[in-house]
Design an enzyme around this catalytic site. Sequence first.
Site, mmCIF file in Angstrom:
data_model
loop_
_atom_site.group_PDB
_atom_site.id
_atom_site.type_symbol
_atom_site.label_atom_id
_atom_site.label_comp_id
_atom_site.label_asym_id
_atom_site.label_seq_id
_atom_site.Cartn_x
_atom_site.Cartn_y
_atom_site.Cartn_z
ATOM 1 N N THR A 188 16.867 -1.932 3.787
ATOM 2 C CA THR A 188 15.585 -2.645 3.703
ATOM 3 C C THR A 188 14.421 -1.681 3.914
ATOM 4 O O THR A 188 14.568 -0.657 4.599
ATOM 5 C CB THR A 188 15.537 -3.746 4.795
ATOM 6 N N ASP A 189 13.281 -2.025 3.363
ATOM 7 C CA ASP A 189 12.085 -1.195 3.591
ATOM 8 C C ASP A 189 11.622 -1.276 5.050
ATOM 9 O O ASP A 189 10.809 -0.474 5.493
ATOM 10 C CB ASP A 189 10.949 -1.588 2.634
ATOM 11 N N GLU A 190 12.169 -2.263 5.794
ATOM 12 C CA GLU A 190 11.732 -2.414 7.193
ATOM 13 C C GLU A 190 12.150 -1.223 8.045
ATOM 14 O O GLU A 190 11.620 -1.034 9.144
ATOM 15 C CB GLU A 190 12.248 -3.736 7.779
ATOM 16 N N TYR A 228 16.126 -6.011 14.519
ATOM 17 C CA TYR A 228 16.725 -6.078 13.178
ATOM 18 C C TYR A 228 16.553 -4.754 12.443
ATOM 19 O O TYR A 228 17.522 -4.151 11.968
ATOM 20 C CB TYR A 228 16.095 -7.224 12.372
ATOM 21 N N LYS A 287 19.317 -1.884 11.183
ATOM 22 C CA LYS A 287 19.483 -1.473 9.770
ATOM 23 C C LYS A 287 19.274 0.033 9.631
ATOM 24 O O LYS A 287 19.974 0.711 8.880
ATOM 25 C CB LYS A 287 18.502 -2.232 8.862
HETATM 26 P P1 NAD Z 1 21.519 -13.571 4.599
HETATM 27 O O1 NAD Z 1 21.313 -13.726 6.064
HETATM 28 O O2 NAD Z 1 21.068 -14.653 3.682
HETATM 29 O O3 NAD Z 1 23.086 -13.351 4.305
HETATM 30 C C1 NAD Z 1 23.898 -12.538 5.099
HETATM 31 C C2 NAD Z 1 25.352 -12.887 4.781
HETATM 32 O O4 NAD Z 1 26.195 -12.012 5.556
HETATM 33 C C3 NAD Z 1 25.739 -14.322 5.149
HETATM 34 O O5 NAD Z 1 26.490 -14.897 4.107
HETATM 35 C C4 NAD Z 1 26.614 -14.152 6.401
HETATM 36 O O6 NAD Z 1 27.609 -15.152 6.529
HETATM 37 C C5 NAD Z 1 27.226 -12.784 6.134
HETATM 38 N N1 NAD Z 1 27.655 -12.113 7.376
HETATM 39 C C6 NAD Z 1 26.954 -11.992 8.531
HETATM 40 N N2 NAD Z 1 27.677 -11.340 9.448
HETATM 41 C C7 NAD Z 1 28.846 -10.992 8.844
HETATM 42 C C8 NAD Z 1 29.999 -10.280 9.274
HETATM 43 N N3 NAD Z 1 30.084 -9.773 10.519
HETATM 44 N N4 NAD Z 1 31.013 -10.101 8.387
HETATM 45 C C9 NAD Z 1 30.945 -10.603 7.137
HETATM 46 N N5 NAD Z 1 29.885 -11.320 6.689
HETATM 47 C C10 NAD Z 1 28.856 -11.506 7.530
HETATM 48 O O7 NAD Z 1 20.862 -12.184 4.238
HETATM 49 P P2 NAD Z 1 20.113 -11.714 2.897
HETATM 50 O O8 NAD Z 1 18.682 -12.057 2.992
HETATM 51 O O9 NAD Z 1 20.896 -12.157 1.720
HETATM 52 O O10 NAD Z 1 20.223 -10.133 3.058
HETATM 53 C C11 NAD Z 1 21.367 -9.431 2.563
HETATM 54 C C12 NAD Z 1 21.205 -7.956 2.844
HETATM 55 O O11 NAD Z 1 20.027 -7.470 2.217
HETATM 56 C C13 NAD Z 1 21.056 -7.628 4.336
HETATM 57 O O12 NAD Z 1 21.796 -6.456 4.598
HETATM 58 C C14 NAD Z 1 19.577 -7.389 4.518
HETATM 59 O O13 NAD Z 1 19.335 -6.474 5.559
HETATM 60 C C15 NAD Z 1 19.205 -6.813 3.164
HETATM 61 N N6 NAD Z 1 17.817 -7.050 2.724
HETATM 62 C C16 NAD Z 1 17.289 -8.299 2.724
HETATM 63 C C17 NAD Z 1 15.993 -8.501 2.245
HETATM 64 C C18 NAD Z 1 15.393 -9.890 2.191
HETATM 65 O O14 NAD Z 1 14.225 -10.028 1.832
HETATM 66 N N7 NAD Z 1 16.121 -10.951 2.478
HETATM 67 C C19 NAD Z 1 15.244 -7.433 1.784
HETATM 68 C C20 NAD Z 1 15.808 -6.142 1.794
HETATM 69 C C21 NAD Z 1 17.107 -5.983 2.258
HETATM 70 P P1 TYD Z 2 10.234 -13.328 6.938
HETATM 71 O O1 TYD Z 2 10.522 -14.198 5.770
HETATM 72 O O2 TYD Z 2 10.871 -13.653 8.258
HETATM 73 O O3 TYD Z 2 10.576 -11.831 6.486
HETATM 74 P P2 TYD Z 2 10.265 -10.412 7.237
HETATM 75 O O4 TYD Z 2 9.841 -10.673 8.620
HETATM 76 O O5 TYD Z 2 11.611 -9.758 7.189
HETATM 77 O O6 TYD Z 2 9.234 -9.744 6.395
HETATM 78 O O7 TYD Z 2 8.670 -13.294 7.177
HETATM 79 C C1 TYD Z 2 7.784 -12.859 6.171
HETATM 80 C C2 TYD Z 2 6.392 -12.860 6.765
HETATM 81 O O8 TYD Z 2 5.997 -14.202 7.050
HETATM 82 C C3 TYD Z 2 6.300 -12.116 8.099
HETATM 83 O O9 TYD Z 2 5.041 -11.452 8.139
HETATM 84 C C4 TYD Z 2 6.344 -13.208 9.152
HETATM 85 C C5 TYD Z 2 5.676 -14.376 8.438
HETATM 86 N N1 TYD Z 2 6.157 -15.732 8.829
HETATM 87 C C6 TYD Z 2 5.239 -16.715 9.191
HETATM 88 O O10 TYD Z 2 4.017 -16.502 9.204
HETATM 89 N N2 TYD Z 2 5.715 -17.964 9.520
HETATM 90 C C7 TYD Z 2 7.046 -18.258 9.524
HETATM 91 O O11 TYD Z 2 7.425 -19.415 9.886
HETATM 92 C C8 TYD Z 2 7.972 -17.243 9.146
HETATM 93 C C9 TYD Z 2 9.442 -17.515 9.126
HETATM 94 C C10 TYD Z 2 7.473 -15.991 8.792
#
Ligand code: NAD
Ligand code: TYD
Length: 339
Positions: free
Chosen positions: A125-127, A153, A157
């Site tokens: 992630t970019d985070e 988090y 990562k």
């Molecule tokens: P999510 O929380 O929707 O899904 C995570 C999945 O992993 C779930 O299905 C969960 O059951 C499974 N999981 C959790 N712990 C596990 C374990 N110990 N063993 C096997 N499976 C397990 O997450 P997401 O938003 O789909 O993110 C997926 C990946 O992408 C993550 O690694 C996250 O860091 C990365 N990512 C997410 C975003 C975003 O905007 N959501 C952006 C950049 C990177």
């Molecule tokens: P989020 O979807 O949790 O992603 P991330 O924190 O990984 O970027 O949040 C996106 C942005 O929205 C973040 O700046 C926090 C804000 N946010 C709110 O203002 N209200 C909310 O209820 C949530 C879940 C997030």
Amino acid sequence: MKIIVTGGAGFIGGNFVHYMLAKHPSYRIICLDLLTYAGNMETLAPVVGHENFTFVKGDIADRAFIYQLFETEKPDIIVNFAAESHVDRSIEDPEIFLQTNVIGTSVLLDACKKYSIKRFHQVSTDEVYGDLPLDRLDLFFTEETPLHTSSPYSASKASADLLVQAYHRTFKLPVTISRCSNNYGSYHFPEKLIPLMIANALNDKKLPVYGTGDNVRDWLYVEDHCSAIDLIIHNGRIGEVYNVGGHNERTNLEVVKTIIRELGKDENLIQYVTDRPGHDRRYAIDPTKIKTELGWEPATLFDEGIKKTIKWYLDNKAWWERIISGEYQSYYEKMYADR
Ligand code: NAD
Ligand code: TYD
């Protein structure tokens, strides 16, 4: 080609499973997922029964189970999406983030080493870069930006990224890493900003904006993330990091107001609530490397993607209504009742 997709019952992993089965009909996809609160078999319902799809329930941190799976399946590629992914939960309870995101990744790396897997791709992630100031719009994250994390988090990562790079350097493990900006689209768990706001607005519930709502995120439609990972696992250079993002920066308030407008609701639903501790100000990706090396570009801009996403939530109410009527309700009470 046989690919193990970990975390494939989650938001991005689920979209990736659908994307890969459609794009590469001859590939075998094995989805490995622990089905935590964020994993949902309904996300995989459209592909259960597909002749090239298998689901396996299990923990990426369970060494014996992972070794057994690799031994039996002999996969070519591992794409690791499995993670605890929500910043707010990591502030409440960091330990599971270390267990899954760090220990889980290390077990997968050991298994890849033991079974000479051709590619391990880490979905990062970019985070991991921390944040950028709001008044320096000329600054972007590049692959050379130092890791500088803010939340448990992002720290977990970043730790995983360092381990992946160490296994490449020390053991010559063939790895790649992608660092993507915030995703949105179908099957997004309604604890995250966009699906939470859509679900609340549809139920005429308050829309909890943290702090002033000025924080900026760089939004990428989830299918564009899937296409980037597909390109990286096929054409990416071993040992490299690729940033993924499409210059779609919006303040949180802009995002929430867009959702309100699209749904025909009133802005008085907005409720400013206590800010997230350590809240990252701005994320913004410089995608030059993946564009010039691999020819990747996002296909969907935010204004179109948010409409498609809202339509998906309207067309698939059963998917998210079942989530918010279950255990999620106590999470919501805990996080937002006194905020
Ligand atoms: P999510 O929380 O929707 O899904 C995570 C999945 O992993 C779930 O299905 C969960 O059951 C499974 N999981 C959790 N712990 C596990 C374990 N110990 N063993 C096997 N499976 C397990 O997450 P997401 O938003 O789909 O993110 C997926 C990946 O992408 C993550 O690694 C996250 O860091 C990365 N990512 C997410 C975003 C975003 O905007 N959501 C952006 C950049 C990177
Ligand atoms: P989020 O979807 O949790 O992603 P991330 O924190 O990984 O970027 O949040 C996106 C942005 O929205 C973040 O700046 C926090 C804000 N946010 C709110 O203002 N209200 C909310 O209820 C949530 C879940 C997030």
